[in-house]
Scaffold this active site. Structure first.
Site, PDB file in Angstrom:
ATOM      1  N   GLU B  51      21.354   8.392 -20.233  1.00 24.07           N
ATOM      2  CA  GLU B  51      22.580   7.851 -20.831  1.00 24.07           C
ATOM      3  C   GLU B  51      23.722   8.863 -20.863  1.00 24.07           C
ATOM      4  O   GLU B  51      24.887   8.488 -20.822  1.00 24.07           O
ATOM      5  CB  GLU B  51      22.303   7.336 -22.246  1.00 24.07           C
ATOM      6  CG  GLU B  51      21.466   6.062 -22.286  1.00 24.07           C
ATOM      7  CD  GLU B  51      19.968   6.308 -22.238  1.00 24.07           C
ATOM      8  OE1 GLU B  51      19.563   7.469 -22.016  1.00 24.07           O
ATOM      9  OE2 GLU B  51      19.196   5.346 -22.426  1.00 24.07           O
ATOM     10  N   PHE B 113      12.375   0.099 -35.649  1.00 28.85           N
ATOM     11  CA  PHE B 113      12.110   0.723 -34.350  1.00 28.85           C
ATOM     12  C   PHE B 113      13.424   0.902 -33.586  1.00 28.85           C
ATOM     13  O   PHE B 113      14.203  -0.029 -33.450  1.00 28.85           O
ATOM     14  CB  PHE B 113      11.145  -0.154 -33.541  1.00 28.85           C
ATOM     15  CG  PHE B 113      10.884   0.398 -32.172  1.00 28.85           C
ATOM     16  CD1 PHE B 113      10.273   1.640 -32.020  1.00 28.85           C
ATOM     17  CD2 PHE B 113      11.269  -0.301 -31.040  1.00 28.85           C
ATOM     18  CE1 PHE B 113      10.053   2.162 -30.757  1.00 28.85           C
ATOM     19  CE2 PHE B 113      11.046   0.215 -29.774  1.00 28.85           C
ATOM     20  CZ  PHE B 113      10.435   1.457 -29.635  1.00 28.85           C
ATOM     21  N   GLN B 114      13.653   2.113 -33.126  1.00 32.55           N
ATOM     22  CA  GLN B 114      14.860   2.481 -32.374  1.00 32.55           C
ATOM     23  C   GLN B 114      16.145   2.230 -33.152  1.00 32.55           C
ATOM     24  O   GLN B 114      17.172   1.898 -32.575  1.00 32.55           O
ATOM     25  CB  GLN B 114      14.890   1.788 -31.009  1.00 32.55           C
ATOM     26  CG  GLN B 114      13.730   2.260 -30.141  1.00 32.55           C
ATOM     27  CD  GLN B 114      13.884   1.928 -28.678  1.00 32.55           C
ATOM     28  OE1 GLN B 114      14.471   0.904 -28.318  1.00 32.55           O
ATOM     29  NE2 GLN B 114      13.352   2.784 -27.823  1.00 32.55           N
ATOM     30  N   LYS B 163      21.520  -6.683 -32.322  1.00 30.61           N
ATOM     31  CA  LYS B 163      20.982  -7.579 -31.302  1.00 30.61           C
ATOM     32  C   LYS B 163      21.246  -9.052 -31.617  1.00 30.61           C
ATOM     33  O   LYS B 163      21.527  -9.851 -30.721  1.00 30.61           O
ATOM     34  CB  LYS B 163      19.474  -7.333 -31.147  1.00 30.61           C
ATOM     35  CG  LYS B 163      18.884  -8.093 -29.981  1.00 30.61           C
ATOM     36  CD  LYS B 163      17.483  -7.637 -29.647  1.00 30.61           C
ATOM     37  CE  LYS B 163      17.002  -8.355 -28.381  1.00 30.61           C
ATOM     38  NZ  LYS B 163      15.624  -7.971 -28.047  1.00 30.61           N
ATOM     39  N   MET B 482      28.081  32.839 -16.381  1.00 29.69           N
ATOM     40  CA  MET B 482      29.093  33.101 -17.401  1.00 29.69           C
ATOM     41  C   MET B 482      28.467  33.777 -18.613  1.00 29.69           C
ATOM     42  O   MET B 482      29.067  34.663 -19.231  1.00 29.69           O
ATOM     43  CB  MET B 482      29.786  31.794 -17.791  1.00 29.69           C
ATOM     44  CG  MET B 482      30.969  31.985 -18.697  1.00 29.69           C
ATOM     45  SD  MET B 482      32.202  33.104 -17.992  1.00 29.69           S
ATOM     46  CE  MET B 482      33.339  31.945 -17.253  1.00 29.69           C
TER      47      MET B 482
HETATM   48  C1  LIG Z   1      25.150  22.051 -22.460  1.00 32.93           C
HETATM   49  C2  LIG Z   1      25.553  23.477 -22.497  1.00 32.93           C
HETATM   50  N1  LIG Z   1      24.671  24.437 -22.880  1.00 32.93           N
HETATM   51  C3  LIG Z   1      25.026  25.743 -22.884  1.00 32.93           C
HETATM   52  C4  LIG Z   1      26.288  26.121 -22.519  1.00 32.93           C
HETATM   53  C5  LIG Z   1      26.681  27.590 -22.542  1.00 32.93           C
HETATM   54  N2  LIG Z   1      26.993  28.059 -21.165  1.00 32.93           N
HETATM   55  C6  LIG Z   1      28.266  28.155 -20.719  1.00 32.93           C
HETATM   56  S1  LIG Z   1      28.343  28.636 -19.114  1.00 32.93           S
HETATM   57  C7  LIG Z   1      26.662  28.775 -19.009  1.00 32.93           C
HETATM   58  C8  LIG Z   1      26.006  29.191 -17.736  1.00 32.93           C
HETATM   59  C9  LIG Z   1      26.166  28.180 -16.656  1.00 32.93           C
HETATM   60  O1  LIG Z   1      25.344  28.546 -15.579  1.00 32.93           O
HETATM   61  P1  LIG Z   1      25.565  27.927 -14.156  1.00 32.93           P
HETATM   62  O2  LIG Z   1      25.682  26.443 -14.246  1.00 32.93           O
HETATM   63  O3  LIG Z   1      24.540  28.453 -13.229  1.00 32.93           O
HETATM   64  O4  LIG Z   1      27.036  28.437 -13.765  1.00 32.93           O
HETATM   65  P2  LIG Z   1      27.537  29.929 -13.416  1.00 32.93           P
HETATM   66  O5  LIG Z   1      28.183  30.466 -14.640  1.00 32.93           O
HETATM   67  O6  LIG Z   1      26.346  30.721 -13.004  1.00 32.93           O
HETATM   68  O7  LIG Z   1      28.512  29.705 -12.325  1.00 32.93           O
HETATM   69  C10 LIG Z   1      26.069  28.434 -20.226  1.00 32.93           C
HETATM   70  C11 LIG Z   1      24.620  28.463 -20.481  1.00 32.93           C
HETATM   71  C12 LIG Z   1      27.194  25.090 -22.150  1.00 32.93           C
HETATM   72  N3  LIG Z   1      28.462  25.346 -21.816  1.00 32.93           N
HETATM   73  N4  LIG Z   1      26.808  23.799 -22.119  1.00 32.93           N
END
Ligand SMILES: Cc1ncc(C[n+]2csc(CCOP(=O)(O)OP(=O)(O)O)c2C)c(N)n1
Ligand SMILES: [Mg+2]
Lengths: 163, 574
Positions: B51, B113-114, B163, B482
């Protein structure tokens, strides 16, 4: 500074929780909250007292106005207004203190509205300061329970909060 | 008079509202609605595999078209799975209508439920929500939901539908409500003329002006008017990440985007400006850095449709509440009656700006040398060339997102689609699906990272079912880049859980769904791979591009500093 904000709110399920949720979500503070239907059954009137500097109060009123269920609002503290709160207090009333309670209540123009051999229930209305003073005066005698409505208010003169 | 069940009303309303696609996933509480969808063929339902993806796909559609995206999910876990996508849309003011099944009215509150109180769960992340109390109110409530989602400051609106409200045996009169009125909701459009005049006066007197514009230009469809205004005045302009494409980035007046990873010249210009004209932007913390050091010499004009955005973090000298397009048009007509500022008035200012530009020219990053790992930046530039800058681009979140924003140049609005406010990993791929389903002839590129892609990769199955030919460019740095960058800068390179061990063989994974995947590890493989990938716009192709895991995103504002306090590379700072 303390502000009193009165809100006309759609009388819809969930509307109140949106207002209250907004305060906690955005870290705004609520000192008192009072809500009841108005003469128009589709509207409730909600009054909140809150504390904040001008910037915070501006944000509070703007965010409240943004809620779809908020129809209209006014910051009563911006003009002359009447502010009232009602309080019910149960006080220990035994022996000598029985008279003392009655005397103090009279001084504050409060009424004893219920009596038992050991307890007086006193009703008092006024602004928050008066109620605080009454609580202070009664404290040494022995307060058993306090129920306050929270502030309600209305502008003085011809000014109206209406649709 | 037409009698319809609640479920049929929903299907019929969507048709009458002109909705072509809805994104969703069925379940018990939504089954009457699904049956109604089955018995019609005007509205096409796209079955996602989670979803959250339905909300991101609807969101991608909304960002590309400006129209509300529509989502249908069941109660309980269906609805809670949608929450991240609703919050993503909320933070970026994206119009969306989410229809949620709910348990039967008489069971509500009994932990049936749900059952979840999804109205309660989503309350802080929706513009508004409704619960249906009687089937006969469905048309009007849905109309209100679409109206609220798309007008004023747009946002997601949730409709909770027990529902029994959709029961096939109960029928009520259906009339499509052409218009609705909500007494407490009257979004402003026109700004206050006196305030606009004041702003125009200041603009004509300014010597170091900068436009700073945001997502409000895109959602307010004001980019043509903005371009006209900027070109008349000859002011420099910087946009937020959300505002990219609101003004053509190839134009000489464009300084690119600003903020934490914004361009050197944009941040320098903001810091030294004497007038900032902010339109449809909200001075958020990723833009302003430390607000107490923000733009010390500037007066601020702030135009926004949402009064609560004005003076929220930075006080405006001239606040103007109004729709971007309308206010800009009024500014233009006021300017037409006025003596233009002398052409030399800005000469000094442009000299400074051109100086800042020249300082960083050719130093933005070091291209890879033969035999070395590819640089993510050069990959983005190559994709830009391969698509002639005309693709719809979605991103996930991380370094690749910033590189995409920095190195893909956008000439048009609605083309750069990214989760700015919430920063939701997993957004990019489903958002690209939503775009591609509606622009089948256009190239739709999703820049992702191996971390983000793994959050929503189940949608490959949706792409297979509905022939969604998106191009997925995985900038594979084998790490949560990052996060790793922050750990390099703030935690002495202690890489706590920012590496991606046990990566799958992406090529095999993609091939398992019957799609093409190309692995790229060297620069000379890059151009041919791109040529192959973009040969047929209808084909899903996954490019697994291995890039330098040690690269950082620069510039990067120094925490707690001013706009001009930036790290420019691993060794330089302002
Ligand atoms: C759902 C979610 N969880 C954690 C984060 C924190 N976060 C920001 S950038 C990042 C790393 C992303 O890794 P990747 O997709 O491999 O991209 P890269 O930075 O390596 O290009 C994380 C864990 C986030 N922004 N969103
Ligand atoms: Mg990565």
């Amino acid at each position: 500074m303390r502000h009193i904000i009165s809100i006309l709110l759609e009388n819809e399920p969930g509307a109140l929780s949106r207002v209250v949720g907004l305060f906690s979500q955005r870290n705004f503070n609520i000192e008192t909250l009072n809500v009841a239907p108005t003469e128009d059954p589709s509207l409730s009137r909600l009054t909140v007292t809150t504390v904040g500097d001008d910037r915070v109060i501006e944000q509070i009123t703007k965010h409240l106005n943004k809620l779809i269920d908020v129809v209209k609002l006014v910051d009563l503290t911006e003009g002359n207004h009447i502010e009232r709160e009602l309080m019910l207090v149960k006080v220990k009333a035994l022996g000598a203190s029985r008279d003392e309670v009655k005397r103090t209540a009279d001084i504050f123009r409060a009424q004893v509205v219920d009596v038992t051999p050991s307890v007086y229930t006193v009703q008092i209305t006024g602004d928050a300061g008066k109620l605080d003073a009454f609580v202070q005066a009664m404290a040494p005698i022995g307060i058993l329970e306090v129920a306050r409505t929270g502030v309600s208010g209305i502008a003085r003169g011809d000014k109206l909060l209406s649709l | 008079m037409e009698l319809l069940s609640g479920a049929d009303m929903i299907a019929r309303f969507l048709k009458d509202e002109g909705v072509e696609h809805i994104y969703g996933y069925p379940g018990g509480a939504a089954l009457h609605i699904y049956d109604a969808l089955f018995r019609q063929d005007s509205v096409k339902h796209i079955l996602v595999r989670h979803e959250q993806a339905a909300t991101h796909a609807a969101d991608g559609y909304a960002r590309a078209t400006g129209k509300p995206g529509v989502v249908l999910v069941t109660s309980g876990p269906g609805a809670t799975n949608a929450v991240t996508g609703i919050a993503t849309a909320y933070m970026d003011s994206i119009p969306m209508v989410v229809l949620c099944g709910q348990v039967m009215s008489h069971l509500i509150g009994e932990d049936a439920f749900q059952e979840t109180d999804i109205v309660g769960v989503t309350r802080p992340v929706v513009k508004h929500s409704f619960s249906i109390k009687h089937p006969s109110e469905i048309p009007e409530v849905l109309k209100k939901a679409f109206y609220l989602a798309a007008t004023g400051r747009p946002g997601p609106v949730l409709v909770d539908i027990p529902k029994d409200m959709t029961s096939p045996t109960e029928r009520y009169e259906y009339v499509y409500p052409k218009k609705v009125k909500i007494r407490s909701y009257n979004p402003v459009t026109r700004g206050h003329t006196g305030q606009i005049k004041k702003a125009v006066d200041m603009m004509l007197k300014a010597r170091r002006p900068v436009f700073y514009t945001g997502g409000g230009i895109i959602t307010g469809r004001a980019s043509e008017a903005l371009t006209d205004l900027v070109q008349r005045l000859g002011f420099p302009i910087t946009t937020t990440l959300m505002g990219i494409g609101g003004f053509p980035q190839g134009d000489r007046c464009s300084l690119g985007w600003l903020g934490m990873h914004g361009s050197y010249e944009a941040n320098m210009a903001m810091h030294h400006a004497d007038l900032i004209v902010a339109i449809g932007a909200r001075f958020d913390d990723r833009v302003t850095n430390n607000t107490s050091k923000f733009c010390p010499t500037a007066k601020i004009v702030h135009v926004d449709i949402d009064p609560s955005s004005i003076s929220k973090t930075v006080r405006a000298d001239v606040p103007i509440v109004g729709a971007a397009g309308s206010v800009i048009s009024e500014m233009i007509s006021l300017l037409q009656d006025r003596e233009p500022a002398s052409p030399d008035a800005l000469a000094e200012w442009w000299k400074s700006i051109d100086g800042w530009r020249a300082e960083r020219e050719g130093k933005l990053y070091e291209p890879s040398k033969p035999g070395e790992a590819l640089k993510p930046q050069e990959v983005i530039e190559a994709v830009y060339r391969a698509t002639r800058g005309e693709a719809f681009v979605t991103t996930d979140v991380g370094q690749h997102q910033m590189f995409a924003a920095q190195y893909y140049k956008f000439a048009k609005p609605n083309r750069f689609i990214t989760s700015g406010g919430l920063g939701t990993m997993g957004f990019g791929f489903p958002a690209a699906m939503g775009v591609k389903l509606n622009f089948p002839q256009d190239d739709v590129v999703c820049f992702t990272g191996e971390g983000s892609f793994q959050m929503m990769m189940q949608e490959l199955s949706t792409c297979k079912q509905f022939d969604v030919g998106v191009k997925i460019v995985n900038l594979n740095n084998q790490s949560l880049g990052m996060v790793r960058q922050w750990q390099d800068l703030n935690y002495k390179s202690r890489h706590a859980h920012s590496y991606m061990e046990s990566l799958p063989d992406f090529a095999k994974l993609i091939e398992a769904y019957g799609f093409t995947a190309i692995k790229v590890t060297t620069i000379d493989e890059l151009e041919p791979a791109l040529e192959r990938a973009f040969a047929d716009t209808h084909e899903l192709v996954f490019l697994d591009i291995y890039v330098d895991p040690f690269e950082h995103v620069y510039p990067m504002q120094v925490p707690l500093g001013s706009m001009r306090d930036m790290l420019l590379s691993k060794t330089e700072r302002t």
